[in-house]
Design a protein around this motif. Structure first.
Motif, short mmCIF file in Angstrom:
data_model
loop_
_atom_site.label_atom_id
_atom_site.label_comp_id
_atom_site.label_asym_id
_atom_site.label_seq_id
_atom_site.Cartn_x
_atom_site.Cartn_y
_atom_site.Cartn_z
N UNK A 12 -13.41 6.11 -8.71
CA UNK A 12 -13.16 5.63 -9.77
C UNK A 12 -11.65 5.45 -10.11
N UNK A 13 -11.24 6.18 -9.73
CA UNK A 13 -9.18 5.57 -10.62
C UNK A 13 -8.79 4.75 -9.71
N UNK A 14 -9.46 4.34 -8.18
CA UNK A 14 -8.89 3.25 -7.30
C UNK A 14 -9.81 1.90 -8.37
N UNK A 15 -10.60 1.84 -8.24
CA UNK A 15 -11.59 0.65 -9.06
C UNK A 15 -10.71 0.34 -10.78
N UNK A 16 -10.14 1.51 -11.19
CA UNK A 16 -9.04 1.20 -12.77
C UNK A 16 -7.79 0.39 -12.40
N UNK A 17 -7.38 1.18 -11.26
CA UNK A 17 -6.37 0.45 -11.40
C UNK A 17 -6.05 -1.10 -11.10
N UNK A 18 -7.11 -1.09 -9.99
CA UNK A 18 -7.60 -2.73 -9.64
C UNK A 18 -7.92 -3.30 -10.36
N UNK A 19 -8.69 -2.84 -11.59
CA UNK A 19 -9.21 -3.78 -12.55
C UNK A 19 -7.87 -3.53 -13.31
N UNK A 58 -7.75 5.25 -21.16
CA UNK A 58 -8.32 5.56 -19.53
C UNK A 58 -7.16 6.57 -18.93
N UNK A 59 -5.89 5.52 -18.77
CA UNK A 59 -5.09 5.90 -18.17
C UNK A 59 -4.45 7.16 -18.41
N UNK A 60 -4.30 7.81 -19.16
CA UNK A 60 -3.77 8.51 -20.49
C UNK A 60 -4.81 9.84 -20.09
N UNK A 61 -6.48 9.66 -19.63
CA UNK A 61 -7.54 10.40 -19.67
C UNK A 61 -6.66 11.06 -17.66
N UNK A 130 -1.05 0.78 -4.98
CA UNK A 130 -0.17 1.54 -3.12
C UNK A 130 -0.73 2.75 -3.07
N UNK A 131 -0.72 3.43 -4.25
CA UNK A 131 -1.01 4.46 -4.17
C UNK A 131 -2.38 4.63 -3.89
N UNK A 132 -2.99 4.50 -4.47
CA UNK A 132 -4.69 4.10 -4.96
C UNK A 132 -4.97 4.23 -3.37
N UNK A 133 -4.67 3.23 -2.95
CA UNK A 133 -5.31 2.87 -1.12
C UNK A 133 -5.02 3.77 0.11
#
Length: 154
Positions: A12-19, A58-61, A130-133
């Motif tokens: 979910x975090x990866x998806x959020x970062x990509x979006x 969302x990122x702060x949460x 890149x971190x999320x990947x």
């Protein structure tokens, strides 16, 4: 801590970062297309402002959940470099939102200008991808292969 360490959470975090990265591209493109038009003052559309605020919240949460789950180990563990980088990005996002809040106020111009300079740092948020990947090694290998193939074509 189980939620933060789960594969679903990482995905979910990866998806959020990509979006968010995709949204940044749209935002920059819109600003570039709108800047040269009269009255030569760019104002972000309400949809962009609201979407950016949603990503901010969302990122702060997400960051808060990880800090509360790991405690002090968040800044000392094996991922401490990325976590500090992430914390810096979240801090810049907070400062950017403060800048927008005080933009129309009677705050001294030098302070508003200093906060406005933080907007240039926004692009760094895309580096989070890149971190999320790293969580999806197969996708990372595929991405590296595509990058190598594109380099050979140029």
């Amino acid at each position: 801590i189980r939620v933060v360490k789960s594969r679903i959470y990482d995905t979910m975090v990866l998806l959020l970062i990509m979006l968010n990265t995709f949204f940044l591209g749209i935002q920059v493109q819109h600003a570039a297309e709108s800047t040269g038009k009269p009255p030569y003052h760019y104002e972000e559309p309400q949809a962009i402002i609201v979407t950016e605020l949603v990503f901010f919240v969302l990122f702060v949460i997400e960051w808060s959940m990880r800090v509360s789950a790991y405690g002090a180990a968040f800044f000392r563990g094996e991922d401490s470099g990325w976590n500090i980088f992430d914390s810096t990005i979240v801090l810049f996002m907070v400062l950017e939102q403060l800048e927008k809040l005080f933009e129309g106020s009677n705050m001294p111009l030098s302070q508003v200008a200093a906060l406005r300079m933080l907007r240039a740092v926004r692009v760094i948020r895309a580096v989070r991808m890149f971190y999320a990947l790293r969580f999806l090694s197969g996708l990372r290998v595929l991405l590296q292969t595509v990058v190598i193939a594109l380099k050979s074509m140029i």
